[in-house]
Design an enzyme around this catalytic site. Sequence first.
Site, PDB file in Angstrom:
ATOM      1  N   SER A 108     -40.535  -5.877 -17.162  1.00 31.02           N
ATOM      2  CA  SER A 108     -41.190  -5.609 -18.452  1.00 31.02           C
ATOM      3  C   SER A 108     -41.530  -6.846 -19.266  1.00 31.02           C
ATOM      4  O   SER A 108     -42.138  -6.717 -20.329  1.00 31.02           O
ATOM      5  CB  SER A 108     -40.322  -4.668 -19.297  1.00 31.02           C
ATOM      6  OG  SER A 108     -40.430  -3.352 -18.824  1.00 31.02           O
ATOM      7  N   LYS A 154     -45.089  -7.196 -20.378  1.00 27.51           N
ATOM      8  CA  LYS A 154     -45.637  -6.651 -21.623  1.00 27.51           C
ATOM      9  C   LYS A 154     -45.955  -7.733 -22.658  1.00 27.51           C
ATOM     10  O   LYS A 154     -46.664  -7.465 -23.624  1.00 27.51           O
ATOM     11  CB  LYS A 154     -44.672  -5.614 -22.200  1.00 27.51           C
ATOM     12  CG  LYS A 154     -44.510  -4.379 -21.310  1.00 27.51           C
ATOM     13  CD  LYS A 154     -43.598  -3.346 -21.970  1.00 27.51           C
ATOM     14  CE  LYS A 154     -43.509  -2.059 -21.149  1.00 27.51           C
ATOM     15  NZ  LYS A 154     -42.523  -2.141 -20.073  1.00 27.51           N
ATOM     16  N   SER A 203     -40.042  -1.276 -25.255  1.00 28.88           N
ATOM     17  CA  SER A 203     -40.557  -1.542 -23.909  1.00 28.88           C
ATOM     18  C   SER A 203     -41.168  -0.289 -23.299  1.00 28.88           C
ATOM     19  O   SER A 203     -40.965   0.024 -22.119  1.00 28.88           O
ATOM     20  CB  SER A 203     -39.442  -2.095 -23.008  1.00 28.88           C
ATOM     21  OG  SER A 203     -39.984  -2.749 -21.885  1.00 28.88           O
TER      22      SER A 203
END
Length: 278
Positions: free
Chosen positions: A67, A70, A122
Amino acid sequence: MLKLFRISLIAILAVQLISPDGAMAYRLIFRHKGPYHLTAKTAILWDPVSHQRYFDLGADQEVFPASTTKVLTALLVLENLALDRYVTISQHATQVPQTKLGLRAGESYSVRDLLYGLILKSANDAAVALAEAAAGSEGKFVGMMNARAMQIGAMHSHFANPHGLPSQGPQYTTASDMALIFAQALKNDFFRQAITFKHYVIRSKEGRRCYLRSHNKTLFLNWKQHVFGKTGFTFEAQSCFVGYIPKGRDTLIVALYGCRRRWTDMKYIIERFGHINL
């Protein structure tokens, strides 16, 4: 005899710690009654102004981004969408696996609120919704991601989706590449502020509320300073993180991948090599 053995062992370890050979120098340091073993597969502590690497453990080695992807997603959204624009959630965005906000098809959220969901919680559904709004489709957005990464100088990265979940296509980065991408995102005032929030509440245009709590555990630990950034985890990537910590007037960026003890690894690197007391 036992005392002599202990002295000899300490002398050997001291030589290894100062040796430029690297692995032992990075992985062992006496802390209290025993050594600390760094669990990170790869890591970097870097000054984006002077470009000095205070610490480099295989920072150019390819790893799964999870993640931390992101960060690049947020950067592209901030460069292409107005924060006050409303995004209508597609059916496709709701079908992505956890972690997510539980967005419903047909709902509308501001870009600002979806970004908070992306950065703090997230949320994978927020990542897809924002990608579709910025590029028209998730696939086109991935093309934008890879082009922007190359433009930034992240030459050893390839992204397959806007959230970082495992993909059939190639998906990899390096700690040094993610440090570059994070440094670019940090230039945006909204991103720099959002990563400092512990909690936030977002609302759909229809009035449904969603409570957010940051995944960045350092914001809740009793450290003397916070480390602001973005977490990640998948089974392939293990725990990872990219973020920054102020040091006087400077900013140091830290990135760690493949960790079993993410927070203690980070604390060790920042204290030992950044000379910042946490």
